[in-house]
Write a protein that holds these residues in place. Sequence first.
Motif, PDB file in Angstrom:
ATOM      1  N   ASP A 259       0.837  -1.304   0.180  1.00 21.31           N
ATOM      2  CA  ASP A 259       0.012   0.039   0.056  1.00 21.31           C
ATOM      3  C   ASP A 259       0.838   1.221  -0.166  1.00 21.31           C
ATOM      4  OD1 ASP A 259      -2.397   1.458  -0.035  1.00 21.31           O
ATOM      5  OD2 ASP A 259      -2.915   1.028   2.065  1.00 21.31           O
ATOM      6  N   GLU A 260       0.294   2.346  -0.684  1.00 23.48           N
ATOM      7  CA  GLU A 260       1.226   3.665  -0.944  1.00 23.48           C
ATOM      8  C   GLU A 260       2.612   3.328  -1.294  1.00 23.48           C
ATOM      9  OE1 GLU A 260      -0.444   6.130  -0.479  1.00 23.48           O
ATOM     10  OE2 GLU A 260      -2.252   5.636   0.795  1.00 23.48           O
ATOM     11  N   ILE A 261       2.628   2.678  -2.281  1.00 24.59           N
ATOM     12  CA  ILE A 261       3.920   2.321  -2.908  1.00 24.59           C
ATOM     13  C   ILE A 261       4.667   3.578  -3.450  1.00 24.59           C
ATOM     14  CG2 ILE A 261       3.241   1.843  -5.445  1.00 24.59           C
ATOM     15  CD1 ILE A 261       5.204  -0.601  -4.950  1.00 24.59           C
ATOM     16  N   GLY A 262       3.889   4.475  -3.773  1.00 25.91           N
ATOM     17  CA  GLY A 262       4.385   5.815  -4.194  1.00 25.91           C
ATOM     18  C   GLY A 262       5.418   6.536  -3.237  1.00 25.91           C
ATOM     19  N   GLU A 263       5.195   5.973  -2.037  1.00 27.60           N
ATOM     20  CA  GLU A 263       6.052   6.806  -0.974  1.00 27.60           C
ATOM     21  C   GLU A 263       7.608   5.956  -0.813  1.00 27.60           C
ATOM     22  OE1 GLU A 263       4.974   9.343   0.599  1.00 27.60           O
ATOM     23  OE2 GLU A 263       3.118   9.163  -0.154  1.00 27.60           O
ATOM     24  N   LEU A 264       7.749   4.973  -1.307  1.00 25.01           N
ATOM     25  CA  LEU A 264       9.066   4.394  -1.194  1.00 25.01           C
ATOM     26  C   LEU A 264      10.350   5.130  -1.739  1.00 25.01           C
ATOM     27  CD1 LEU A 264       8.657   0.562  -2.273  1.00 25.01           C
ATOM     28  CD2 LEU A 264       9.208   1.368  -0.150  1.00 25.01           C
TER      29      LEU A 264
ATOM     30  N   ARG B 233       2.913 -13.129  -5.329  1.00 23.52           N
ATOM     31  CA  ARG B 233       2.174 -12.159  -6.109  1.00 23.52           C
ATOM     32  C   ARG B 233       2.141 -10.784  -5.300  1.00 23.52           C
ATOM     33  NH1 ARG B 233      -3.977 -12.831  -8.371  1.00 23.52           N
ATOM     34  NH2 ARG B 233      -3.902 -11.086 -10.072  1.00 23.52           N
ATOM     35  N   ILE B 234       2.206  -9.777  -6.222  1.00 22.38           N
ATOM     36  CA  ILE B 234       2.357  -8.502  -5.956  1.00 22.38           C
ATOM     37  C   ILE B 234       1.022  -7.687  -6.328  1.00 22.38           C
ATOM     38  CG2 ILE B 234       3.599  -6.334  -6.084  1.00 22.38           C
ATOM     39  CD1 ILE B 234       4.929  -8.234  -4.554  1.00 22.38           C
ATOM     40  N   LEU B 235       0.464  -7.037  -5.455  1.00 26.96           N
ATOM     41  CA  LEU B 235      -0.683  -6.032  -5.544  1.00 26.96           C
ATOM     42  C   LEU B 235      -0.244  -4.830  -4.710  1.00 26.96           C
ATOM     43  CD1 LEU B 235      -3.744  -8.358  -4.523  1.00 26.96           C
ATOM     44  CD2 LEU B 235      -2.779  -8.223  -6.675  1.00 26.96           C
ATOM     45  N   ALA B 236      -0.216  -3.809  -5.557  1.00 27.55           N
ATOM     46  CA  ALA B 236       0.337  -2.361  -5.314  1.00 27.55           C
ATOM     47  C   ALA B 236      -0.889  -1.545  -5.432  1.00 27.55           C
ATOM     48  CB  ALA B 236       1.778  -2.153  -5.916  1.00 27.55           C
ATOM     49  N   ALA B 237      -0.661  -0.465  -4.680  1.00 26.87           N
ATOM     50  CA  ALA B 237      -1.584   0.618  -4.379  1.00 26.87           C
ATOM     51  C   ALA B 237      -0.940   1.931  -4.252  1.00 26.87           C
ATOM     52  CB  ALA B 237      -2.661   0.411  -3.403  1.00 26.87           C
ATOM     53  N   THR B 238      -1.655   3.115  -4.692  1.00 22.99           N
ATOM     54  CA  THR B 238      -1.161   4.443  -4.568  1.00 22.99           C
ATOM     55  C   THR B 238      -2.243   5.470  -4.893  1.00 22.99           C
ATOM     56  OG1 THR B 238       0.577   5.825  -5.025  1.00 22.99           O
ATOM     57  CG2 THR B 238      -0.135   4.689  -6.835  1.00 22.99           C
ATOM     58  N   ASN B 239      -1.924   6.557  -4.056  1.00 23.43           N
ATOM     59  CA  ASN B 239      -3.129   7.441  -4.390  1.00 23.43           C
ATOM     60  C   ASN B 239      -2.347   8.593  -5.276  1.00 23.43           C
ATOM     61  OD1 ASN B 239      -1.271   8.759  -2.684  1.00 23.43           O
ATOM     62  ND2 ASN B 239      -2.780   9.311  -1.251  1.00 23.43           N
ATOM     63  N   ARG B 240      -0.870   8.346  -5.652  1.00 28.69           N
ATOM     64  CA  ARG B 240      -0.413   9.227  -6.449  1.00 28.69           C
ATOM     65  C   ARG B 240      -0.293   8.958  -8.060  1.00 28.69           C
ATOM     66  NH1 ARG B 240       5.475  10.723  -4.002  1.00 28.69           N
ATOM     67  NH2 ARG B 240       4.771  11.419  -1.802  1.00 28.69           N
ATOM     68  N   ASN B 241      -0.135  10.000  -8.849  1.00 28.44           N
ATOM     69  CA  ASN B 241      -0.027   9.744 -10.336  1.00 28.44           C
ATOM     70  C   ASN B 241       1.211   9.162 -10.585  1.00 28.44           C
ATOM     71  OD1 ASN B 241       0.252   9.905 -13.060  1.00 28.44           O
ATOM     72  ND2 ASN B 241      -1.222  11.801 -13.120  1.00 28.44           N
TER      73      ASN B 241
END
Length: 530
Positions: free
Chosen positions: A317-322, A353-361
Amino acid sequence: MENALSAKKNRENAVLLSLSNAIATIRDKSDLFDVIDQKLKSLFDFEDFVICIISDDQQTHSPFLYNQREDFQKNAGIAPASTRSYTIDDGLCHAMMATTVPVVFDVAEVLAWDNPPAWLSFWQNLGIKEMIGLPISDRGICVGFFYLYTKEKNVVSNTYYDILHSISLQISVAVSNIRANEKIAAQLQEINLYKQQLEEEKSYLQEQVEKSYRHNEIIGQGAGIQNVFQLVDQVASSDSTVLILGETGTGKELIARAIHNGSPRQSKLMIKLNCAALPPDLVESELFGHEKGSFTGATERRIGKFELAHNGTLFLDEIGELSLALQVKLLRALQEKEIERVGGRSVIKTNVRILAATNRNLAQEVEEGRFRSDLYYRLNVFPITIPPLRDRKEDIPDLAMHFINRFAKKTGKDVRTLTKHVSKTLMAYPWPGNIRELEHLVERSVLLSKGPVLREVYLPKVEHINPDNGAKDNRIKTIYENERDHILTTLKLCRGKISGVGGAAEILGIPATTLNSKIKKFQIKRAHIL
């Protein structure tokens, strides 16, 4: 003369007895090294020694016990190291494997053979002229070699051969015991690791039981969410990576659970890691695990999320923060399907298996250099975009009733329905916090209700909300503006209180650390709140 020889013999016997007693108490390599370096050197004049063990493949051998001083290792040539392997197909190994008694080798002569060992020049560079080889045996089979190195020739006379042979047998027993102890220690470590993994899995299973979601429990009949359902059904049965996109509070984790529950991995764990909820220096440890002592505070080995999710699903979750540094390591883990614990040396194969989520573009983040393009393309195999609640107005009444029923049961309040005016008010509100905001607002309204019908909702103050016509300001705000305004509104409602009961973090449904990060990101000052 006889007295002198007798005294010498008594001294040798005393040393041998002391050596034998010392070997009997050996438990590890350090003990054996000290016994050879201290007690054996008092009987024979040698500079250094190495014990080598033949590998299980019976094709190579590796140093087992040797001098590890830094100044020693820096000498020219191939220094002994346990990480190196050497072939046993050379003249020296052939000679050692063919004997059962000590053998003396002239270093210069061995180097002149057709097939000398590559590592022997290291000892010649140190001034070694002669080496005494003693076979290490186990139940009559040669399993290794014990070499004593001297700078003089003819150091060992024939009278000492029987003594050396006796010593080699004792050393062989000590080596066998140490190797057996190491195998037992490795097995115990593996058992403890497995036990720890079972305990970790148990805690995650308990969490999943408490948060069990089914596909049919996702509320919504509108075209937007139905399109999401279709995409979930199409991708769930595969093993493809899914990138779930949407604003904060739209239910990205719920969609991830629906994908996992509809997949062949549903009987295994779905492990979640919120990349924004941890300090950057701890995310790597959470993802890949760490070895004991790998950094300050690492008092024990820790299994990472990749290992826990083996044969299951990992939801990032929130992968855009990495950070960019961690993005590189994550990309390698995804491509190679293997990881290394922090401070570890071994490679661990994973099937995740990878599921990723982000609120970023993320596409914009790639253009601006904050997200790696190669990782973005690796994740963006099957994107699913969840529409914000303001684009799902037809679903708001059903969602509101779902939350009313849940919180009425939870709080013991007799609230069964809501008025049409409340329904219109809810549909007119822009919902910058999406479903999460609706959930917390309904909970608060249920707590404050005084009858079976919910007649009033306690919305944050937004100028000119008209239940019939909606908000007068028709300008569509950016995700950034909506999130900032929602956080600011909540902070004002809580009078600046961030954490604790009734704090903004609790209302927003996020950790206080995450909220503090967002306050800094949006440059919200105390003057804006009070």
